[in-house]
Design a protein around this motif. Structure first.
Motif, mmCIF file in Angstrom:
data_model
loop_
_atom_site.group_PDB
_atom_site.id
_atom_site.type_symbol
_atom_site.label_atom_id
_atom_site.label_comp_id
_atom_site.label_asym_id
_atom_site.label_seq_id
_atom_site.Cartn_x
_atom_site.Cartn_y
_atom_site.Cartn_z
ATOM 1 N N ASP A 1 0.800 -1.135 0.009
ATOM 2 C CA ASP A 1 -0.067 -0.093 0.044
ATOM 3 C C ASP A 1 1.001 1.305 -0.164
ATOM 4 O OD1 ASP A 1 -1.546 2.344 0.635
ATOM 5 O OD2 ASP A 1 -2.868 0.988 2.013
ATOM 6 N N THR A 2 1.292 1.635 -1.262
ATOM 7 C CA THR A 2 2.124 2.772 -1.406
ATOM 8 C C THR A 2 1.836 3.900 -0.867
ATOM 9 O OG1 THR A 2 2.569 1.769 -3.312
ATOM 10 C CG2 THR A 2 3.946 3.673 -2.996
ATOM 11 N N ARG A 3 0.506 4.153 -0.686
ATOM 12 C CA ARG A 3 -0.161 5.432 -0.325
ATOM 13 C C ARG A 3 -0.137 5.441 1.276
ATOM 14 N NH1 ARG A 3 -6.276 5.507 -1.833
ATOM 15 N NH2 ARG A 3 -6.539 4.005 0.132
ATOM 16 N N CYS B 1 5.705 2.607 -10.138
ATOM 17 C CA CYS B 1 5.165 2.658 -8.478
ATOM 18 C C CYS B 1 6.046 1.867 -7.832
ATOM 19 C CB CYS B 1 3.862 2.476 -8.473
ATOM 20 S SG CYS B 1 2.582 3.552 -9.438
ATOM 21 N N GLU C 1 8.049 2.895 -4.605
ATOM 22 C CA GLU C 1 7.936 2.405 -3.314
ATOM 23 C C GLU C 1 9.191 1.811 -2.644
ATOM 24 O OE1 GLU C 1 4.353 -0.542 -2.196
ATOM 25 O OE2 GLU C 1 6.000 -1.618 -1.766
ATOM 26 N N ASP D 1 -5.687 4.410 -5.098
ATOM 27 C CA ASP D 1 -6.558 5.197 -5.853
ATOM 28 C C ASP D 1 -7.755 4.536 -6.935
ATOM 29 O OD1 ASP D 1 -5.734 6.945 -3.997
ATOM 30 O OD2 ASP D 1 -5.508 8.653 -5.313
ATOM 31 N N GLU E 1 3.968 12.346 -4.971
ATOM 32 C CA GLU E 1 2.721 11.546 -4.468
ATOM 33 C C GLU E 1 1.967 11.129 -5.448
ATOM 34 O OE1 GLU E 1 0.645 14.156 -1.544
ATOM 35 O OE2 GLU E 1 -0.588 12.628 -0.865
ATOM 36 N N ALA F 1 2.591 7.557 -5.400
ATOM 37 C CA ALA F 1 2.290 7.108 -4.165
ATOM 38 C C ALA F 1 0.798 6.515 -4.173
ATOM 39 C CB ALA F 1 2.655 8.079 -2.937
ATOM 40 N N VAL F 2 0.030 7.311 -4.740
ATOM 41 C CA VAL F 2 -1.301 7.025 -4.546
ATOM 42 C C VAL F 2 -2.119 6.231 -5.802
ATOM 43 C CG1 VAL F 2 -1.871 9.080 -3.253
ATOM 44 C CG2 VAL F 2 -2.253 9.262 -5.727
#
Ligand code: GN1
Ligand code: MG
Length: 367
Positions: free
Chosen positions: A163-165, A310, A314, A205, A197, A200-201
């Motif tokens: 969960d990179t977020r 991603c 991460e 998302d 960011e 990250a999301v």
């Protein structure tokens, strides 16, 4: 290395008949301690892989081993169904004399044993495109084998692992605390993470919007987590099942890409050596899509490359987070080791983004 006394206790717990004739450090994993044990049993040699499960990383080794048993039993049935060799093509857990999948020593450490697969090696760098096609096919096939596994029965061995977020939030917290006063030594890297960011999301998302499914994935598809036949070069068995959990197809694709297409080691100090080899990218993509055998949706295939960007982002952030914390998670050989690793992965983000057009053309060939 382990004391002889400890090794003898472990051998006894597993009821292994025969004489222990060798014990050496094995593999290059960053998390668990791995030892290759060699026993002489009636004149023939038997090799077993002993591992101490890292409790800082895996809080519930018992749940982890329940996952491993369920997954390997499932894959074993799949291998048998297609006429494969279940002694070689799936991890074989060895049980203690009491029938347990692990042994707890007097210090409370968890040990597990799996069978060594004869005539195989794991590799750290790719040597040919065919080899990386094979790698892709093996990781794709792994996902395909688990596509009907009941995901809800798996434990999360590491919560929010990809969960990179959430990891972005954790990174900012660790940065604010700066417990080791190291933030001043990596201002450029910190600025990079904070400025991206969007990466990250991206996956979480997209998942929240219902754009792609949760699958049972490996989650640690780096090159050395695959055993390859020494004679034929064919992929034999996907190993290191500790992080098999619900996850995204793009992550398994991406983790292998960020590792295997990179022209330098993960801890190369000279980042100018870090390049993405597009011929290898092509070979892996071809193999992975073949191995997934039609199970991916068109949208998943389309965003596979974004998954690679991603996951490089991460991992870079995970290395830097650990650097800021004082190297608690990944094994390190020197104080800036995690910072060096973070830099190669940041460079991979740049490389993958710079080659986006060529990479999208590769996806177009195989979708
Ligand atoms: C760790 O255990 P090993 O070395 O196969 C890590 C992966 C990272 C990798 C980077 C449980 O893998 O997530 O991508 O290092 N495993 C865990 O080299 O954190
Ligand atoms: Mg490993």
């Amino acid at each position: 290395m382990l004391s002889e006394d400890r090794l003898n206790k472990i051998s006894a717990a597993y009821g292994i008949a025969g004489e222990l004739v060798g014990a050496e450090d094995f593999g290059n994993g960053h998390i668990n301690d791995t030892i290759l044990l060699r026993y002489s049993i009636g004149g023939t040699e038997k090799k077993l892989v002993l591992q101490k499960i890292n409790k800082y990383v895996f809080h519930r080794p018992d749940e982890l081993m329940q996952n491993t048993i369920a997954i390997t039993e499932h894959i074993r049935r799949k291998v048998i169904a297609v006429g494969g060799d279940p002694e070689r093509e799936v991890v074989n857990v060895v049980y203690t004399a009491n029938g347990d999948a692990f042994f707890i020593d007097e210090d409370g450490e968890y040990w597990r044993i799996t069978r060594y697969i004869d005539n195989t090696v794991s590799i750290e760098t790719v040597s040919t495109a065919e080899q990386f096609y094979e790698t892709g096919r093996a990781f794709g096939n792994f996902q395909s084998q688990l596509s009907d596994f009941p995901a809800e029965t798996l434990y999360y061995t590491i919560p929010e692992f990809h969960d990179t977020r959430a990891r972005f939030g954790y990174f900012k917290k660790v940065l604010a605390e700066d417990a080791m006063n190291r933030a001043a030594t990596c201002a450029d890297e910190i600025a990079f993470f904070l400025g991206r960011e969007d990466l990250a999301v991206y996956l979480m998302d997209g998942y929240d919007r219902g754009e792609f499914p949760l699958r049972v994935t490996h989650n640690d598809t780096k090159l050395n987590n695959l055993m390859i036949d020494t004679d034929t070069g064919k992929a034999v068995c996907v190993i290191d099942l500790d992080t098999v959990m619900p996850g995204f197809a793009m992550t398994d694709f991406g983790d292998a890409i960020r590792c295997g297409t990179c022209t330098a080691h993960e801890d190369e100090r000279d980042v100018s050596k870090v390049r993405c080899d597009l011929e290898l990218y092509d070979a892996f993509t071809h193999g992975f899509i073949d191995g997934c055998a039609g199970k991916l949706t068109p949208h998943e295939i389309e965003i596979l490359p974004k998954g690679a960007v991603c996951i490089a982002y991460e991992l870079a952030m995970r290395f830097l987070t650990d650097y800021l914390l004082g190297d608690l998670y990944f094994k390190t050989d020197y104080p800036e080791h995690n910072l060096v690793r973070a830099r190669t992965q940041i460079q991979m983000v740049h490389e993958l983004e710079a080659n986006a057009d060529a990479i999208n053309a590769i996806i177009g060939k195989y979708k």
